[in-house]
Design a protein around this motif. Structure first.
Motif, PDB file in Angstrom:
ATOM      1  N   ASN A 150       5.967 -16.090  -7.124  1.00  0.00           N
ATOM      2  CA  ASN A 150       6.039 -16.963  -5.950  1.00  0.00           C
ATOM      3  C   ASN A 150       7.115 -18.013  -6.158  1.00  0.00           C
ATOM      4  O   ASN A 150       6.903 -18.994  -6.873  1.00  0.00           O
ATOM      5  N   LEU A 151       8.256 -17.783  -5.563  1.00  0.00           N
ATOM      6  CA  LEU A 151       9.349 -18.739  -5.575  1.00  0.00           C
ATOM      7  C   LEU A 151       9.550 -19.216  -4.141  1.00  0.00           C
ATOM      8  O   LEU A 151       9.639 -18.388  -3.229  1.00  0.00           O
ATOM      9  N   PRO A 152       9.619 -20.510  -3.913  1.00  0.00           N
ATOM     10  CA  PRO A 152       9.691 -21.015  -2.536  1.00  0.00           C
ATOM     11  C   PRO A 152      10.924 -20.542  -1.767  1.00  0.00           C
ATOM     12  O   PRO A 152      10.877 -20.463  -0.538  1.00  0.00           O
ATOM     13  N   HIS A 153      11.981 -20.208  -2.452  1.00  0.00           N
ATOM     14  CA  HIS A 153      13.216 -19.791  -1.776  1.00  0.00           C
ATOM     15  C   HIS A 153      13.334 -18.270  -1.651  1.00  0.00           C
ATOM     16  O   HIS A 153      14.369 -17.779  -1.212  1.00  0.00           O
ATOM     17  N   ARG A 154      12.280 -17.531  -1.993  1.00  0.00           N
ATOM     18  CA  ARG A 154      12.326 -16.067  -1.935  1.00  0.00           C
ATOM     19  C   ARG A 154      11.116 -15.529  -1.181  1.00  0.00           C
ATOM     20  O   ARG A 154       9.987 -15.873  -1.480  1.00  0.00           O
ATOM     21  N   GLY A 155      11.353 -14.622  -0.214  1.00  0.00           N
ATOM     22  CA  GLY A 155      10.271 -13.934   0.469  1.00  0.00           C
ATOM     23  C   GLY A 155       9.788 -12.746  -0.338  1.00  0.00           C
ATOM     24  O   GLY A 155       8.647 -12.327  -0.266  1.00  0.00           O
ATOM     25  N   SER A 156      10.703 -12.188  -1.102  1.00  0.00           N
ATOM     26  CA  SER A 156      10.377 -11.065  -1.968  1.00  0.00           C
ATOM     27  C   SER A 156       9.759 -11.601  -3.253  1.00  0.00           C
ATOM     28  O   SER A 156       9.845 -12.789  -3.530  1.00  0.00           O
ATOM     29  N   GLY A 157       9.145 -10.728  -4.012  1.00  0.00           N
ATOM     30  CA  GLY A 157       8.569 -11.157  -5.276  1.00  0.00           C
ATOM     31  C   GLY A 157       7.378 -10.343  -5.734  1.00  0.00           C
ATOM     32  O   GLY A 157       6.814 -10.610  -6.787  1.00  0.00           O
ATOM     33  N   ALA A 158       6.977  -9.332  -4.957  1.00  0.00           N
ATOM     34  CA  ALA A 158       5.922  -8.418  -5.403  1.00  0.00           C
ATOM     35  C   ALA A 158       6.617  -7.327  -6.210  1.00  0.00           C
ATOM     36  O   ALA A 158       7.384  -6.534  -5.667  1.00  0.00           O
ATOM     37  N   LEU A 159       6.378  -7.313  -7.515  1.00  0.00           N
ATOM     38  CA  LEU A 159       7.100  -6.419  -8.425  1.00  0.00           C
ATOM     39  C   LEU A 159       6.306  -5.147  -8.684  1.00  0.00           C
ATOM     40  O   LEU A 159       5.157  -5.198  -9.129  1.00  0.00           O
ATOM     41  N   PHE A 160       6.949  -4.021  -8.422  1.00  0.00           N
ATOM     42  CA  PHE A 160       6.340  -2.702  -8.582  1.00  0.00           C
ATOM     43  C   PHE A 160       7.164  -1.848  -9.537  1.00  0.00           C
ATOM     44  O   PHE A 160       8.389  -1.980  -9.594  1.00  0.00           O
ATOM     45  N   GLN A 161       6.478  -0.951 -10.220  1.00  0.00           N
ATOM     46  CA  GLN A 161       7.179   0.045 -11.042  1.00  0.00           C
ATOM     47  C   GLN A 161       6.346   1.310 -11.124  1.00  0.00           C
ATOM     48  O   GLN A 161       5.147   1.305 -10.895  1.00  0.00           O
ATOM     49  N   ARG A 162       7.052   2.405 -11.422  1.00  0.00           N
ATOM     50  CA  ARG A 162       6.364   3.664 -11.720  1.00  0.00           C
ATOM     51  C   ARG A 162       7.161   4.368 -12.792  1.00  0.00           C
ATOM     52  O   ARG A 162       8.399   4.239 -12.869  1.00  0.00           O
ATOM     53  N   PRO A 163       6.473   5.136 -13.631  1.00  0.00           N
ATOM     54  CA  PRO A 163       7.211   5.861 -14.676  1.00  0.00           C
ATOM     55  C   PRO A 163       8.084   6.948 -14.058  1.00  0.00           C
ATOM     56  O   PRO A 163       7.766   7.497 -12.998  1.00  0.00           O
ATOM     57  N   THR A 164       9.185   7.224 -14.716  1.00  0.00           N
ATOM     58  CA  THR A 164      10.103   8.228 -14.179  1.00  0.00           C
ATOM     59  C   THR A 164       9.676   9.642 -14.557  1.00  0.00           C
ATOM     60  O   THR A 164      10.174  10.587 -13.975  1.00  0.00           O
ATOM     61  N   ARG A 179       0.836  -1.215   0.000  1.00  0.00           N
ATOM     62  CA  ARG A 179       0.000   0.000   0.000  1.00  0.00           C
ATOM     63  C   ARG A 179       0.866   1.258   0.000  1.00  0.00           C
ATOM     64  O   ARG A 179       0.548   2.247  -0.658  1.00  0.00           O
ATOM     65  N   TYR A 180       1.980   1.210   0.747  1.00  0.00           N
ATOM     66  CA  TYR A 180       2.885   2.366   0.768  1.00  0.00           C
ATOM     67  C   TYR A 180       3.408   2.651  -0.638  1.00  0.00           C
ATOM     68  O   TYR A 180       3.355   3.793  -1.103  1.00  0.00           O
ATOM     69  N   TYR A 181       3.914   1.642  -1.308  1.00  0.00           N
ATOM     70  CA  TYR A 181       4.456   1.875  -2.657  1.00  0.00           C
ATOM     71  C   TYR A 181       3.371   2.344  -3.621  1.00  0.00           C
ATOM     72  O   TYR A 181       3.618   3.224  -4.451  1.00  0.00           O
ATOM     73  N   GLU A 182       2.177   1.801  -3.496  1.00  0.00           N
ATOM     74  CA  GLU A 182       1.076   2.276  -4.340  1.00  0.00           C
ATOM     75  C   GLU A 182       0.771   3.741  -4.042  1.00  0.00           C
ATOM     76  O   GLU A 182       0.503   4.528  -4.956  1.00  0.00           O
ATOM     77  N   SER A 183       0.858   4.157  -2.781  1.00  0.00           N
ATOM     78  CA  SER A 183       0.622   5.565  -2.426  1.00  0.00           C
ATOM     79  C   SER A 183       1.724   6.472  -2.980  1.00  0.00           C
ATOM     80  O   SER A 183       1.523   7.680  -3.096  1.00  0.00           O
ATOM     81  N   GLN A 184       2.856   5.874  -3.340  1.00  0.00           N
ATOM     82  CA  GLN A 184       3.968   6.634  -3.909  1.00  0.00           C
ATOM     83  C   GLN A 184       3.964   6.579  -5.437  1.00  0.00           C
ATOM     84  O   GLN A 184       4.964   6.926  -6.078  1.00  0.00           O
ATOM     85  N   GLY A 185       2.860   6.129  -6.027  1.00  0.00           N
ATOM     86  CA  GLY A 185       2.717   6.133  -7.482  1.00  0.00           C
ATOM     87  C   GLY A 185       3.179   4.869  -8.184  1.00  0.00           C
ATOM     88  O   GLY A 185       3.197   4.822  -9.420  1.00  0.00           O
ATOM     89  N   PHE A 186       3.519   3.840  -7.436  1.00  0.00           N
ATOM     90  CA  PHE A 186       3.933   2.578  -8.035  1.00  0.00           C
ATOM     91  C   PHE A 186       2.714   1.724  -8.344  1.00  0.00           C
ATOM     92  O   PHE A 186       1.687   1.800  -7.663  1.00  0.00           O
ATOM     93  N   THR A 187       2.851   0.885  -9.369  1.00  0.00           N
ATOM     94  CA  THR A 187       1.824  -0.073  -9.744  1.00  0.00           C
ATOM     95  C   THR A 187       2.374  -1.471  -9.516  1.00  0.00           C
ATOM     96  O   THR A 187       3.517  -1.756  -9.906  1.00  0.00           O
ATOM     97  N   LEU A 188       1.565  -2.325  -8.908  1.00  0.00           N
ATOM     98  CA  LEU A 188       1.944  -3.725  -8.749  1.00  0.00           C
ATOM     99  C   LEU A 188       1.826  -4.390 -10.119  1.00  0.00           C
ATOM    100  O   LEU A 188       0.744  -4.428 -10.706  1.00  0.00           O
ATOM    101  N   ILE A 189       2.936  -4.904 -10.618  1.00  0.00           N
ATOM    102  CA  ILE A 189       2.955  -5.543 -11.931  1.00  0.00           C
ATOM    103  C   ILE A 189       2.525  -7.004 -11.816  1.00  0.00           C
ATOM    104  O   ILE A 189       1.696  -7.484 -12.575  1.00  0.00           O
TER     105      ILE A 189
END
Length: 166
Positions: free
Chosen positions: A151-165, A137-147
């Protein structure tokens, strides 16, 4: 708050960068969030410091935040279809808890976006912890979009966000 100064961290400031990351990981743990519950990747941070990719944000000379900004598109997350070379990537952003809520993170992200735009990059990207929905929610409030979420079993990270520059 007094003006924020963002500058490259020097290789001899590893302890400063680690301290900021550890403070945030302890705060996350106190909230029941398992993100960053491992020692900082000292070898990766040291290499990034030597490449000039780690930055410190200071207020009146006191380091209060850090982030890494580079061209590294994690190949487990970003594919050729994403045109990974057309973005800069934010890693390990942390703000000292006594400066949380004052817009420091947003200022760092604007600075990173401006830097990416000056380099001709179309996107500022990051990967976030998959189950930290407050962070999403924080990143979305900063103008990022969840792409997408990878889900990789060996990674906790994996929610990919981007925003135009621009």
């Amino acid at each position: 708050m007094t003006p924020l100064h963002i500058r490259p961290a020097q290789p001899d400031e590893l302890t400063t960068v680690e301290s900021l990351l550890i403070e945030v990981s302890e705060w996350l743990a106190s909230r029941g969030i398992d993100q960053w519950q491992f020692p900082p990747h000292r070898d990766r941070i040291t290499a990034a410091l030597h490449r000039g990719e780690v930055f410190l944000a200071e207020v009146e000379g006191r380091p209060i935040a850090t982030l890494q900004l580079d061209n590294h598109a994690d190949p487990e997350f970003w594919t050729a279809v994403d045109e990974p070379g057309n973005a800069l990537y934010v890693h390990r952003m942390a703000v000292a808890r006594d400066f949380a809520g004052f817009g420091v993170g947003g200022a760092l992200l604007r600075w990173a976006s401006d830097r990416a735009a000056l380099m001709g990059k179309a996107w500022l990207r990051l990967d976030a912890w998959k189950d930290n929905l407050g962070l999403h929610r924080y990143y979305e409030s900063q103008g990022f979009t969840l792409i997408r979420v990878i889900n990789l079993p060996h990674r906790g990270s994996g929610a990919l966000f981007q925003r135009p520059t621009r």
